[in-house]
Structures are given as structure tokens and as C-alpha cells.
Write a protein that holds these residues in place. Sequence first.
Motif, PDB file in Angstrom:
ATOM      1  N   MET A 202       0.833  -1.200   0.000  1.00 40.70           N
ATOM      2  CA  MET A 202       0.000   0.000   0.000  1.00 40.70           C
ATOM      3  C   MET A 202       0.871   1.255   0.000  1.00 40.70           C
ATOM      4  SD  MET A 202      -2.797  -1.335   2.822  1.00 40.70           S
ATOM      5  CE  MET A 202      -3.528   0.263   3.089  1.00 40.70           C
ATOM      6  N   ALA A 203       1.870   1.265   0.868  1.00 46.56           N
ATOM      7  CA  ALA A 203       2.730   2.438   1.008  1.00 46.56           C
ATOM      8  C   ALA A 203       3.554   2.686  -0.250  1.00 46.56           C
ATOM      9  CB  ALA A 203       3.648   2.265   2.217  1.00 46.56           C
ATOM     10  N   ARG A 204       4.013   1.633  -0.900  1.00 44.05           N
ATOM     11  CA  ARG A 204       4.788   1.799  -2.131  1.00 44.05           C
ATOM     12  C   ARG A 204       3.943   2.462  -3.218  1.00 44.05           C
ATOM     13  NH1 ARG A 204       7.083  -4.311  -1.537  1.00 44.05           N
ATOM     14  NH2 ARG A 204       8.911  -3.844  -0.228  1.00 44.05           N
ATOM     15  N   GLY A 205       2.689   2.031  -3.327  1.00 51.56           N
ATOM     16  CA  GLY A 205       1.793   2.661  -4.289  1.00 51.56           C
ATOM     17  C   GLY A 205       1.537   4.110  -3.951  1.00 51.56           C
ATOM     18  N   GLU A 206       1.347   4.384  -2.670  1.00 50.98           N
ATOM     19  CA  GLU A 206       1.120   5.762  -2.226  1.00 50.98           C
ATOM     20  C   GLU A 206       2.348   6.631  -2.489  1.00 50.98           C
ATOM     21  OE1 GLU A 206      -1.544   7.236  -1.009  1.00 50.98           O
ATOM     22  OE2 GLU A 206      -2.890   5.539  -0.626  1.00 50.98           O
ATOM     23  N   MET A 207       3.537   6.056  -2.363  1.00 50.55           N
ATOM     24  CA  MET A 207       4.753   6.810  -2.616  1.00 50.55           C
ATOM     25  C   MET A 207       4.873   7.200  -4.088  1.00 50.55           C
ATOM     26  SD  MET A 207       7.536   8.274  -1.593  1.00 50.55           S
ATOM     27  CE  MET A 207       8.255   7.686  -0.047  1.00 50.55           C
ATOM     28  N   VAL A 208       4.526   6.292  -4.976  1.00 49.13           N
ATOM     29  CA  VAL A 208       4.555   6.625  -6.408  1.00 49.13           C
ATOM     30  C   VAL A 208       3.575   7.757  -6.691  1.00 49.13           C
ATOM     31  CG1 VAL A 208       4.137   5.802  -8.754  1.00 49.13           C
ATOM     32  CG2 VAL A 208       5.297   4.317  -7.107  1.00 49.13           C
ATOM     33  N   ARG A 209       2.382   7.657  -6.119  1.00 50.75           N
ATOM     34  CA  ARG A 209       1.381   8.724  -6.312  1.00 50.75           C
ATOM     35  C   ARG A 209       1.892  10.048  -5.751  1.00 50.75           C
ATOM     36  NH1 ARG A 209      -3.241  10.617  -7.583  1.00 50.75           N
ATOM     37  NH2 ARG A 209      -3.714   8.826  -8.862  1.00 50.75           N
ATOM     38  N   PHE A 210       2.491  10.023  -4.581  1.00 50.94           N
ATOM     39  CA  PHE A 210       3.064  11.220  -3.961  1.00 50.94           C
ATOM     40  C   PHE A 210       4.112  11.845  -4.876  1.00 50.94           C
ATOM     41  CE2 PHE A 210       6.814  12.691  -1.548  1.00 50.94           C
ATOM     42  CZ  PHE A 210       6.283  13.822  -0.919  1.00 50.94           C
ATOM     43  N   MET A 211       4.975  11.029  -5.435  1.00 46.37           N
ATOM     44  CA  MET A 211       6.036  11.528  -6.305  1.00 46.37           C
ATOM     45  C   MET A 211       5.475  12.134  -7.588  1.00 46.37           C
ATOM     46  SD  MET A 211       8.930   8.558  -5.792  1.00 46.37           S
ATOM     47  CE  MET A 211      10.228   9.472  -6.635  1.00 46.37           C
ATOM     48  N   ALA A 212       4.459  11.479  -8.147  1.00 47.14           N
ATOM     49  CA  ALA A 212       3.847  11.986  -9.380  1.00 47.14           C
ATOM     50  C   ALA A 212       3.092  13.285  -9.131  1.00 47.14           C
ATOM     51  CB  ALA A 212       2.916  10.932  -9.965  1.00 47.14           C
ATOM     52  N   GLU A 213       2.329  13.324  -8.056  1.00 48.93           N
ATOM     53  CA  GLU A 213       1.552  14.532  -7.744  1.00 48.93           C
ATOM     54  C   GLU A 213       2.445  15.743  -7.473  1.00 48.93           C
ATOM     55  OE1 GLU A 213      -2.442  12.474  -5.761  1.00 48.93           O
ATOM     56  OE2 GLU A 213      -0.933  13.390  -4.471  1.00 48.93           O
ATOM     57  N   ASN A 214       3.610  15.484  -6.869  1.00 48.45           N
ATOM     58  CA  ASN A 214       4.509  16.570  -6.497  1.00 48.45           C
ATOM     59  C   ASN A 214       5.684  16.731  -7.464  1.00 48.45           C
ATOM     60  OD1 ASN A 214       3.555  17.587  -3.644  1.00 48.45           O
ATOM     61  ND2 ASN A 214       3.369  15.360  -3.596  1.00 48.45           N
ATOM     62  N   GLN A 215       5.676  15.910  -8.546  1.00 48.62           N
ATOM     63  CA  GLN A 215       6.719  16.007  -9.574  1.00 48.62           C
ATOM     64  C   GLN A 215       8.116  15.986  -8.942  1.00 48.62           C
ATOM     65  OE1 GLN A 215       5.686  16.624 -13.306  1.00 48.62           O
ATOM     66  NE2 GLN A 215       4.153  15.447 -12.163  1.00 48.62           N
ATOM     67  N   ILE A 216       8.351  15.002  -8.095  1.00 49.80           N
ATOM     68  CA  ILE A 216       9.605  14.907  -7.349  1.00 49.80           C
ATOM     69  C   ILE A 216      10.788  14.606  -8.276  1.00 49.80           C
ATOM     70  CG2 ILE A 216      10.857  13.647  -5.541  1.00 49.80           C
ATOM     71  CD1 ILE A 216       8.566  15.351  -4.453  1.00 49.80           C
ATOM     72  N   GLU A 217      11.829  15.408  -8.170  1.00 52.90           N
ATOM     73  CA  GLU A 217      13.040  15.207  -8.964  1.00 52.90           C
ATOM     74  C   GLU A 217      14.270  14.993  -8.082  1.00 52.90           C
ATOM     75  OE1 GLU A 217      13.146  14.801 -12.110  1.00 52.90           O
ATOM     76  OE2 GLU A 217      11.167  15.510 -12.755  1.00 52.90           O
ATOM     77  N   GLN A 218      14.184  15.340  -6.804  1.00 53.96           N
ATOM     78  CA  GLN A 218      15.299  15.183  -5.879  1.00 53.96           C
ATOM     79  C   GLN A 218      14.956  14.120  -4.831  1.00 53.96           C
ATOM     80  OE1 GLN A 218      18.149  16.730  -6.440  1.00 53.96           O
ATOM     81  NE2 GLN A 218      17.219  17.784  -8.194  1.00 53.96           N
ATOM     82  N   PRO A 219      15.791  13.082  -4.693  1.00 56.23           N
ATOM     83  CA  PRO A 219      15.496  12.004  -3.738  1.00 56.23           C
ATOM     84  C   PRO A 219      15.207  12.492  -2.327  1.00 56.23           C
ATOM     85  CG  PRO A 219      17.370  11.418  -5.105  1.00 56.23           C
ATOM     86  CD  PRO A 219      17.064  12.861  -5.418  1.00 56.23           C
TER      87      PRO A 219
END
Length: 248
Positions: A202-219
Motif C-alpha cells: 500500500m505504502a509503495r503505491g502511495e509513494m509513487v502517487r506522492f512523487m507523481a503529484e509533487n513532480q519529485i526530482e530530488q530524492p
Amino acid sequence: MRIIISPAKKMNVDTDSLPQQGLPVFLSKTKILLQELQNKDLPELKKLWKCSDKLAQTSFEQLWKIKLEGVLTPAILAYDGIQYQHMAPAVFNDQELLYIQNHLRILSGFYGVVRPMDGVSPYRLEMQAKLAVQESRDLYDFWGDSIANELFSQTDTIINLASQEYSRCVSRYLKEGIRMITCTFGEEIDEKVIEKGTLCKMARGEMVRFMAENQIEQPEKLREFSRIGYCFSEKYSDSTNYVFLKVK
């Protein structure tokens, strides 16, 4: 930066919701695997798949319907496990879809490495399956360093959201200049971090969504993740392992 995730056993067919954009890069190797699987009878495949009679029969029939080219389901919609349900790719906007197409890679025992919009067909073949192919003793041997090198040719930073079964296809070939950060989701019990399978997915899926929503480029921005009760833990984290603990 590339994000790696595991596939899911359950798969869908959906050729209408999103447009397919290309095919998996290792399709020639997939064709070799398909031929090897089709050369086996049902009892052999049931042993390989380690599943029930009903699932083996369904997967056996599916094996002869597989199309590797043509109009297919985009991979991000094809997989239907818990991780993908929490990622909820069907409701991504255009910007978020572009982000995952550029950053997300799905590791697969059958396809090797897949971009979200690559067209795929339902299949059953886990990376840890003991399938001898040509001179290779199993799928890890068959894929060798090809998956890792494909990723390393695109980036010097890997965000690992995959299970160990799949991430070892990358981690065992790490080289100088390549950074791999594993995200761990667990609970603190007796001064130890304990992971629980379903919650991790569940958390891994939520992390991908978080990264996509926030356009994360820096680890480092991953540390801001705070969803479904998980928060970053400075105590247990280091430069190659970001630990997120379930808040009690």
C-alpha cells in the motif's frame, strides 16, 4: 532518477482507457521465454508457477492467447495488485502520467523492464521461478545484468520501491557512480523496524502517487512523504535506505 517497482500477479486487459506508447525494450528476450513456456505441458507449468489447479489451467490457456505486439494494455493499467490500487493510475492527470512515463519502471520476470505506457499482455511468471532457459539456470541468470544496465543507461539514481525478489536484479549489479535508495515502510517494535507485506505494498503505491503529484526530482524530497500513517524516520534512515515508520 528512476523509480523501480514490482509487477502484480493479477492482471487486466484494458485497451481503451489510456493509449499504448510503444513496447517493452527486451521483447526479443520475452519471445524466447514465451517459446520456452509454450514447450511445457500443464503439470510442468503448474510446478513452475506453484499455484492451484484452477489458476494453472487459467494461466495455461492464457499462455496460448498472449500477444506480444499490436494493440495491448498499457502496463500501468495491466497490473492490478494492492500497490497499483493505491497508486490509482487511472485518475492521474496528464502531467502525472508524463511523470511516471519518464521516471517509473516496472520490473518483470517475463518482460524484464517495462515503462508504464508499454503495451503488455497478461502472463504468469515470477522472477524467482525456477525456469531454465537455454544456458541459463533460472530467470536471474537469464536476465543477468541487462535490466540493471538498461536503468543505469538512463540515470545515476534509483529509487527502490520493489520487493527483494525484483530489486536484486538491480542491486547486485550496482557500480560506482550509481546511487540506489531503498524505501522501507515498517513499524518500530522492540527497537527494530518490522515490515508487513500488505501495508508495504500500500505504502509503495502511495509513494509513487506522492512523487507523481509533487513532480519529485530530488530524492531528498521523499522524506516529506506522510501518507496512510507513515512518516520519515531519521533514527533508522541513512543515505541508501529511507525508513518510514507507521505512526501509532
